[in-house]
Design a protein around this motif. Sequence first.
Motif, PDB file in Angstrom:
ATOM      1  N   GLU A 235       0.824  -1.202   0.000  1.00 42.93           N
ATOM      2  CA  GLU A 235       0.000   0.000   0.000  1.00 42.93           C
ATOM      3  C   GLU A 235       0.863   1.258   0.000  1.00 42.93           C
ATOM      4  OE1 GLU A 235      -3.312   2.618   0.162  1.00 42.93           O
ATOM      5  OE2 GLU A 235      -2.869   0.658  -0.700  1.00 42.93           O
ATOM      6  N   GLU A 236       1.956   1.248   0.743  1.00 39.81           N
ATOM      7  CA  GLU A 236       2.841   2.419   0.747  1.00 39.81           C
ATOM      8  C   GLU A 236       3.448   2.657  -0.636  1.00 39.81           C
ATOM      9  OE1 GLU A 236       4.453   2.591   5.366  1.00 39.81           O
ATOM     10  OE2 GLU A 236       5.335   1.136   3.968  1.00 39.81           O
ATOM     11  N   LEU A 237       3.832   1.586  -1.306  1.00 38.28           N
ATOM     12  CA  LEU A 237       4.361   1.741  -2.659  1.00 38.28           C
ATOM     13  C   LEU A 237       3.302   2.300  -3.604  1.00 38.28           C
ATOM     14  CD1 LEU A 237       6.615  -1.378  -3.368  1.00 38.28           C
ATOM     15  CD2 LEU A 237       7.317   1.010  -3.136  1.00 38.28           C
ATOM     16  N   ARG A 238       2.069   1.831  -3.452  1.00 34.63           N
ATOM     17  CA  ARG A 238       0.997   2.353  -4.299  1.00 34.63           C
ATOM     18  C   ARG A 238       0.803   3.850  -4.052  1.00 34.63           C
ATOM     19  NH1 ARG A 238      -4.079   3.975  -4.445  1.00 34.63           N
ATOM     20  NH2 ARG A 238      -4.282   3.871  -2.171  1.00 34.63           N
ATOM     21  N   LEU A 239       0.810   4.251  -2.796  1.00 35.94           N
ATOM     22  CA  LEU A 239       0.631   5.658  -2.470  1.00 35.94           C
ATOM     23  C   LEU A 239       1.770   6.504  -3.041  1.00 35.94           C
ATOM     24  CD1 LEU A 239      -0.590   5.349   1.232  1.00 35.94           C
ATOM     25  CD2 LEU A 239      -1.942   6.134  -0.720  1.00 35.94           C
ATOM     26  N   ILE A 240       2.993   6.025  -2.889  1.00 34.69           N
ATOM     27  CA  ILE A 240       4.135   6.771  -3.413  1.00 34.69           C
ATOM     28  C   ILE A 240       4.038   6.913  -4.921  1.00 34.69           C
ATOM     29  CG2 ILE A 240       6.640   6.741  -3.769  1.00 34.69           C
ATOM     30  CD1 ILE A 240       6.860   5.269  -1.054  1.00 34.69           C
ATOM     31  N   ARG A 241       3.801   5.809  -5.612  1.00 31.71           N
ATOM     32  CA  ARG A 241       3.899   5.768  -7.069  1.00 31.71           C
ATOM     33  C   ARG A 241       2.664   6.290  -7.792  1.00 31.71           C
ATOM     34  NH1 ARG A 241       6.732  -0.255  -7.643  1.00 31.71           N
ATOM     35  NH2 ARG A 241       8.740   0.342  -6.684  1.00 31.71           N
ATOM     36  N   GLU A 242       1.485   6.141  -7.185  1.00 30.73           N
ATOM     37  CA  GLU A 242       0.259   6.494  -7.891  1.00 30.73           C
ATOM     38  C   GLU A 242      -0.421   7.752  -7.347  1.00 30.73           C
ATOM     39  OE1 GLU A 242      -2.402   3.183  -8.006  1.00 30.73           O
ATOM     40  OE2 GLU A 242      -0.866   1.764  -8.656  1.00 30.73           O
ATOM     41  N   VAL A 243      -0.204   8.054  -6.061  1.00 26.76           N
ATOM     42  CA  VAL A 243      -0.948   9.149  -5.434  1.00 26.76           C
ATOM     43  C   VAL A 243      -0.065  10.355  -5.139  1.00 26.76           C
ATOM     44  CG1 VAL A 243      -2.365   9.815  -3.447  1.00 26.76           C
ATOM     45  CG2 VAL A 243      -2.578   7.511  -4.413  1.00 26.76           C
ATOM     46  N   VAL A 244       1.027  10.136  -4.450  1.00 18.05           N
ATOM     47  CA  VAL A 244       1.843  11.248  -3.961  1.00 18.05           C
ATOM     48  C   VAL A 244       2.851  11.739  -4.995  1.00 18.05           C
ATOM     49  CG1 VAL A 244       3.435  12.000  -2.159  1.00 18.05           C
ATOM     50  CG2 VAL A 244       1.579  10.440  -1.585  1.00 18.05           C
ATOM     51  N   ASP A 245       3.478  10.825  -5.713  1.00 21.76           N
ATOM     52  CA  ASP A 245       4.520  11.227  -6.656  1.00 21.76           C
ATOM     53  C   ASP A 245       4.418  10.436  -7.961  1.00 21.76           C
ATOM     54  OD1 ASP A 245       6.780  12.445  -7.720  1.00 21.76           O
ATOM     55  OD2 ASP A 245       8.174  11.058  -6.730  1.00 21.76           O
ATOM     56  N   PRO A 246       3.286  10.569  -8.660  1.00 18.22           N
ATOM     57  CA  PRO A 246       3.107   9.801  -9.898  1.00 18.22           C
ATOM     58  C   PRO A 246       4.083  10.192 -11.004  1.00 18.22           C
ATOM     59  CG  PRO A 246       1.352  11.416  -9.645  1.00 18.22           C
ATOM     60  CD  PRO A 246       2.107  11.408  -8.357  1.00 18.22           C
ATOM     61  N   ARG A 247       4.667  11.379 -10.926  1.00 21.07           N
ATOM     62  CA  ARG A 247       5.621  11.810 -11.956  1.00 21.07           C
ATOM     63  C   ARG A 247       7.046  11.330 -11.683  1.00 21.07           C
ATOM     64  NH1 ARG A 247       5.462  17.995 -12.868  1.00 21.07           N
ATOM     65  NH2 ARG A 247       5.110  18.107 -10.616  1.00 21.07           N
ATOM     66  N   GLY A 248       7.243  10.658 -10.547  1.00 20.97           N
ATOM     67  CA  GLY A 248       8.567  10.122 -10.244  1.00 20.97           C
ATOM     68  C   GLY A 248       9.612  11.177  -9.954  1.00 20.97           C
TER      69      GLY A 248
END
Length: 256
Positions: A235-248
């Motif tokens: 879930e943390e990875l999903r939040l990082i990659r899709e919600v908080v920082d989707p542009r990387g």
Amino acid sequence: MTSTTARAVTRAEYCVIACAEAWRGDGEILASPMGTVPSVAARLARLSFSPDLLLTDGEALIIGDVPAVGAASTVTEGWLPYRRHLTMVMGGRRHVMMGASQLDRHGNQNISCIGDWERPRRQLLGVRGAPVNTLNNPVSYWVPRHSTRVFVEKVDMISGVGYDSAAAAGPSATRFHDLRRVVSDLGVFDFATPDRCMRVASLHPGVTLDQVREATGFPLAVPDDVPYTREPSTEELRLIREVVDPRGLRDREVRA
């Protein structure tokens, strides 16, 4: 796992996890992250294990939502102009994660100049609010490039107050002095030693103790068993990659 979270965890994401952990258990306190990775981390902490954490738009508002890094907030919880921000700092209701041009073994930080203050070789940001931050509320540090240029035997000028400097100044300086952790692209460090010298708290996976020692300009305290920085949950990875920082954006601050 989804295709997004099936990718291997990057060094930047371990750094996000390590920075987010700085705000664990803080309760209703203002998070002041400086830098991309700390900004991602504060949002992750708010969305996961620190739901009471307060975030700002970086200017004059306390925000009620958790927008992606670089995106505008759409929910305002309160007004936080500069004068009220300073009052909050003086009252200790903030945990700032600052950067550092230099750090020594006791946590003294320099963001002002390189070289002699009377005739510096390089002018940096200036002392700014670092002394007040370090003497009045919890402080952590983020260093995206761990090297002997940053981790030095003696800082050229003290901007943020370290443990030895606070002790020398007396009770008025030590009463609320609280350096929590230092996170770099190599690991996590704290000051949980009898003499309040920097200690290796964890290494990011793929990093060796020899690498850290070679990149540090002073001897580090090393426990008998050095753990690795914890793995992010799915879930943390999903939040990082899709919600908080989707542009990387995190990967621009930390090399792969």
